[in-house]
Design a protein around this motif. Structure first.
Motif, PDB file in Angstrom:
ATOM      1  N   PHE A 245      -9.301  -5.065  -1.244  1.00  7.10           N
ATOM      2  CA  PHE A 245     -10.028  -5.954  -2.149  1.00  7.10           C
ATOM      3  C   PHE A 245      -9.115  -7.108  -2.522  1.00  7.10           C
ATOM      4  O   PHE A 245      -7.882  -6.991  -2.503  1.00  7.10           O
ATOM      5  CB  PHE A 245     -10.569  -5.210  -3.376  1.00  7.10           C
ATOM      6  N   THR A 246      -9.713  -8.250  -2.835  1.00  6.62           N
ATOM      7  CA  THR A 246      -8.950  -9.497  -2.899  1.00  6.62           C
ATOM      8  C   THR A 246      -8.030  -9.597  -4.105  1.00  6.62           C
ATOM      9  O   THR A 246      -7.028 -10.324  -4.052  1.00  6.62           O
ATOM     10  CB  THR A 246      -9.910 -10.705  -2.889  1.00  6.62           C
ATOM     11  N   SER A 247      -8.339  -8.908  -5.214  1.00  5.63           N
ATOM     12  CA  SER A 247      -7.469  -8.989  -6.401  1.00  5.63           C
ATOM     13  C   SER A 247      -6.438  -7.861  -6.438  1.00  5.63           C
ATOM     14  O   SER A 247      -5.771  -7.666  -7.449  1.00  5.63           O
ATOM     15  CB  SER A 247      -8.314  -8.968  -7.681  1.00  5.63           C
ATOM     16  N   CYS A 248      -6.315  -7.161  -5.342  1.00  2.00           N
ATOM     17  CA  CYS A 248      -5.376  -6.034  -5.228  1.00  2.00           C
ATOM     18  C   CYS A 248      -3.943  -6.497  -5.465  1.00  2.00           C
ATOM     19  O   CYS A 248      -3.505  -7.526  -4.937  1.00  2.00           O
ATOM     20  CB  CYS A 248      -5.521  -5.429  -3.837  1.00  2.00           C
ATOM     21  N   LYS A 249      -3.196  -5.734  -6.247  1.00  2.39           N
ATOM     22  CA  LYS A 249      -1.789  -6.050  -6.513  1.00  2.39           C
ATOM     23  C   LYS A 249      -0.849  -5.116  -5.761  1.00  2.39           C
ATOM     24  O   LYS A 249       0.374  -5.168  -5.942  1.00  2.39           O
ATOM     25  CB  LYS A 249      -1.496  -5.927  -8.018  1.00  2.39           C
ATOM     26  N   GLY A 250      -1.418  -4.260  -4.929  1.00  2.00           N
ATOM     27  CA  GLY A 250      -0.592  -3.285  -4.242  1.00  2.00           C
ATOM     28  C   GLY A 250      -0.538  -3.501  -2.741  1.00  2.00           C
ATOM     29  O   GLY A 250      -0.031  -4.508  -2.256  1.00  2.00           O
ATOM     30  N   VAL A 251      -1.146  -2.573  -1.971  1.00  2.00           N
ATOM     31  CA  VAL A 251      -0.950  -2.529  -0.530  1.00  2.00           C
ATOM     32  C   VAL A 251      -1.814  -3.531   0.245  1.00  2.00           C
ATOM     33  O   VAL A 251      -1.529  -3.803   1.411  1.00  2.00           O
ATOM     34  CB  VAL A 251      -1.214  -1.094  -0.010  1.00  2.00           C
ATOM     35  N   CYS A 252      -2.842  -4.099  -0.372  1.00  2.00           N
ATOM     36  CA  CYS A 252      -3.828  -4.870   0.403  1.00  2.00           C
ATOM     37  C   CYS A 252      -3.225  -6.052   1.164  1.00  2.00           C
ATOM     38  O   CYS A 252      -3.497  -6.252   2.346  1.00  2.00           O
ATOM     39  CB  CYS A 252      -4.953  -5.351  -0.503  1.00  2.00           C
TER      40      CYS A 252
END
Length: 368
Positions: A245-252
């Motif tokens: 998902f676009t607002s991901c702060k981790g692995v995306c």
């Protein structure tokens, strides 16, 4: 005296011809046979008569039986008759026939989508006939690859390229011949991908089972284009599917950057016989526009679809794939790799070495 001799010669010729016609049946020369050839269709970006941007291979040709001709709207000679012949072919096949028609302009400087639409209108093209223009270099690349390019558009040949993009069977037919010769070529190329009788039932059953499982739920890609999940994106191809998902702060972001390297290593096959899919786990916030911005950050290429849609549609597909989560931040980082034609599917960590993922795709159907 000379005029009388000429008249006598003409009379003798006519009487000889009449005698011959009385004794023999006149034989009309047969049209030249269809010419078999190899074709590599480029996935260039073109514009149809409705002003929509389409990719030649992935949107129009891949997985299709097609008839392609080359025309221009100011043509005063063969273009209209040739297009009328294709219109007769389309009418003969019926509106639901699994054949796509494509007409590509030879006059990019003049032929806008609007002019192509007006040219097409008398032939009642229907939704499965695209009249294409676009950027000059993109159109030229398509014309060269398909054998339609000529420096002098007025001298272009009346060719129709008939092909089965699944079987790789292509024929070149005289576009000013009879509609029946084009119909015969279409039947021939369609037969090239027909399975042996003993496999036909099993193949149809596997395809029907896959369609029921994956569903044809409508999802929307990063360009705002709707797709039926199974029929448009999975059927007949090798597929890589991950979740982000676009607002991901981790692995995306790291995962997408890594998979972009996998796409580069797979090369031109992505968008042809391989499809890559990133399915949003946050459809409430991930719009086509935000997915497009996300994809651009990693220089992703054609053949990779970033999908969102109505929440219930996305949730259904995520559940089928084992990627559903109530909390987007807790989504899976598994990569699904499958071959819809054989029904073989495996899972791998999406951050596995790029070469290992490429190997898994290329050797998915190897005997174990």
């Amino acid at each position: 005296m000379l005029p009388r001799l000429r008249c006598l010669a003409v009379l003798l010729a006519l009487s000889t011809a009449a005698a011959a016609s009385a004794q023999d049946t006149v034989r009309v020369p047969a049209p030249p046979p269809a010419e078999s050839l190899q074709v590599q269709v480029p996935d260039v970006s073109l514009v149809d008569q409705h002003g929509r941007t389409v990719r030649l291979w992935s949107d129009l040709v891949r997985g299709q039986v097609v008839a392609i001709n080359f025309v221009f709207t100011r043509c005063k000679t063969i273009c209209a008759p040739m297009t009328a012949t294709l219109a007769r072919v389309r009418k003969e096949l019926g509106p639901n026939a699994p054949v796509r028609f494509i007409s590509i302009t030879l006059d990019v400087a003049h032929d806008t989508p609007g002019k192509l639409a007006r040219f097409a209108e008398p032939f009642s093209p229907g939704p499965r006939w695209s009249f294409l223009t676009g950027e000059p270099e993109q159109v030229k690349q398509a014309l060269v690859a398909l054998g339609g390019y000529t420096p002098d558009k007025e001298a272009h040949r009346p060719l129709v390229l008939v092909g089965n993009a699944t079987a790789g069977r292509w024929l070149r037919v005289d576009g000013l011949g009879s509609a029946s010769s084009i119909l015969d070529a279409l039947r021939e190329v369609r037969a090239a991908s027909a399975p042996p009788p003993e496999l036909e039932d099993a193949t149809a059953a596997r395809d029907a089972s896959a369609a029921r499982y994956f569903t044809n739920t409508e999802l929307i890609d990063q360009h705002g284009k709707p797709h039926r999940f199974y029929e448009d994106l999975i059927r007949g191809r090798k597929v890589l599917i991950n979740f982000a998902f676009t607002s991901c702060k981790g692995v995306c972001s790291p995962m997408t950057k890594h998979l972009a390297e996998v796409q580069r290593k797979l090369g031109a096959r992505v968008g042809q016989d391989i499809t890559m899919i990133t399915l949003s786990v946050d459809p409430a916030n991930d719009t086509p526009e935000s997915l497009a911005r996300f994809a651009r950050k990693f220089s992703t290429g054609p053949g990779w679809y970033f999908l969102t849609g109505a929440r219930e549609n996305v949730a259904l597909v995520l559940k089928k794939l084992g990627g559903y989560t109530e909390d987007p931040a807790a989504h899976s980082s598994v990569l699904l790799i499958g071959d819809a034609a054989t029904g073989t599917w495996v899972k791998a960590p999406a951050m596995s070495a790029a070469d290992n993922l490429v190997y898994a795709v290329e050797h998915l159907d190897d005997p174990r």
